[in-house]
Design a protein around this motif. Structure first.
Motif, short mmCIF file in Angstrom:
data_model
loop_
_atom_site.label_atom_id
_atom_site.label_comp_id
_atom_site.label_asym_id
_atom_site.label_seq_id
_atom_site.Cartn_x
_atom_site.Cartn_y
_atom_site.Cartn_z
N TYR A 46 157.00 22.73 -6.61
CA TYR A 46 157.69 22.97 -7.87
C TYR A 46 156.99 24.02 -8.73
O TYR A 46 157.62 24.79 -9.58
CB TYR A 46 157.79 21.68 -8.74
CG TYR A 46 158.64 20.61 -7.97
CD1 TYR A 46 160.03 20.84 -8.09
CD2 TYR A 46 158.08 19.68 -7.46
CE1 TYR A 46 160.70 19.92 -7.38
CE2 TYR A 46 158.88 18.47 -6.77
CZ TYR A 46 160.22 18.80 -6.68
OH TYR A 46 161.01 17.75 -6.06
N ALA A 47 155.61 24.01 -8.66
CA ALA A 47 154.81 24.90 -9.55
C ALA A 47 155.32 26.35 -9.19
O ALA A 47 155.18 27.13 -9.84
CB ALA A 47 153.44 24.78 -9.63
N ARG A 48 155.03 26.82 -7.76
CA ARG A 48 155.26 28.17 -7.46
C ARG A 48 156.70 28.45 -7.51
O ARG A 48 157.09 29.51 -7.81
CB ARG A 48 154.58 28.34 -6.05
CG ARG A 48 155.37 27.57 -4.86
CD ARG A 48 154.67 27.90 -3.48
NE ARG A 48 153.48 27.01 -3.35
CZ ARG A 48 152.76 26.93 -2.37
NH1 ARG A 48 153.14 28.04 -1.34
NH2 ARG A 48 151.70 26.57 -2.46
N ALA A 49 157.54 27.42 -7.39
CA ALA A 49 159.11 27.60 -7.40
C ALA A 49 159.16 28.02 -8.70
O ALA A 49 160.12 29.03 -9.05
CB ALA A 49 159.77 26.40 -7.00
N THR A 50 158.81 27.33 -9.82
CA THR A 50 159.19 27.79 -11.25
C THR A 50 158.54 29.04 -11.68
O THR A 50 159.35 29.72 -12.16
CB THR A 50 158.65 26.57 -12.27
OG1 THR A 50 159.04 25.17 -11.67
CG2 THR A 50 158.96 27.08 -13.55
N LEU A 51 157.57 29.53 -11.18
CA LEU A 51 156.47 30.73 -11.58
C LEU A 51 157.68 31.83 -10.77
O LEU A 51 157.87 32.81 -11.41
CB LEU A 51 155.42 30.70 -10.92
CG LEU A 51 154.42 29.69 -11.73
CD1 LEU A 51 152.96 29.88 -11.09
CD2 LEU A 51 154.26 30.38 -13.27
N LEU A 52 158.36 31.64 -9.62
CA LEU A 52 158.95 32.48 -8.89
C LEU A 52 160.42 32.71 -9.42
O LEU A 52 160.80 33.79 -9.81
CB LEU A 52 159.02 32.29 -7.51
CG LEU A 52 157.89 32.56 -6.52
CD1 LEU A 52 158.28 31.86 -5.22
CD2 LEU A 52 157.63 34.03 -6.39
#
Length: 254
Positions: A46-52
């Motif tokens: 979720y963290a990297r997905a949100t940043l992307l």
């Protein structure tokens, strides 16, 4: 001292259920190509997905990629060249293709991790009670989850108890609706004011919406399917642990 499992299949927290699952790496890569970050959401990263996703909105807006796409589809290639900001473009392309490759690679790794976690068969936790939220595994209808997201993206995620992801996605959907003037466009179109409806649309924000809509439906459907699988697995573990040594027999021993 209790030994922590090396590869737990899932964990349940205030924010929902996070788990390993088998995924088609090509489908994950396709979702990342349609909107960077969506493939990682499917992998519970979720963290990297949100940043992307934030990267996609910000850089796409700065470079005017959606406008260039619209001009290219209309055959106005000179206008497409004129509107695009080339000094941002190289960085965008590198990160865009990295997101596709990283989600594909992560899907392959998680498929292996999922198989190992299933073989270790560590006990699953099915409920957590927190002062702000109650999370639990339950049987859900994946078609209902998909239907909710069909009518308003990320309502299916709320149905699946992924409340943080749901409100993040719904907030962005409202932003897209507002800035693209999609609702006003539909009202004009229903009143047969075709020219006015076309003139009021903002194509830059409109082009984000099909990917968000389709990705939300797909994610809600397959998350519900996976929650059902985890529910059955936890229930089977509980029944085996509790009744495997019981002397009660439903059928007489032969």
């Amino acid at each position: 001292m209790h030994n922590q499992p090396r590869r737990p299949l899932m964990t349940i927290s205030l924010y929902g259920v996070t788990y390993f699952q088998r995924q088609n790496p090509y489908m994950v890569a396709w979702l990342s190509a349609s909107y960077p970050g969506f493939g990682h959401y499917l992998l519970n990263q979720y963290a990297r997905a949100t940043l992307l996703t934030l990267f996609e909105v910000t850089t796409n807006t700065l470079i005017h990629i959606n406008e260039a796409i619209i001009y290219s589809f209309c055959g106005q290639f000179e206008m497409a060249k004129a509107v695009i900001k080339t000094h941002w473009l190289l960085g965008y392309v590198i990160i865009y293709f990295f997101a596709i490759w990283d989600s594909y690679r992560s899907a392959l790794v998680q498929n292996k991790m999922c198989q190992l976690a299933e073989l270790e068969n560590e006990p699953l936790r099915c409920t957590i009670i927190h002062p702000f939220e109650i999370q639990y595994l339950e049987q859900r209808n994946p078609w209902i989850a998909a239907l909710y997201s069909f009518f308003f993206p990320c309502l299916g995620q709320l149905y699946n108890h992924q409340w943080l992801l749901a409100f993040y996605g719904m907030t962005w959907w409202w932003i897209y609706l507002s800035l693209s003037h999609a609702h006003t466009f539909l009202l004009y179109l229903l009143h047969h004011n075709v020219q006015e409806s076309i003139s009021i649309l903002n194509p830059h924000w409109l082009l984000f919406m099909p990917s968000v809509w389709g990705g939300s439906i797909y994610h809600a459907f397959y998350t519900a399917l996976e929650h059902n699988r985890l529910f059955r697995l936890e229930q089977r573990q509980h029944l085996v642990d509790r009744y495997q040594n019981s002397e009660v027999r439903i059928f007489p021993a032969k």
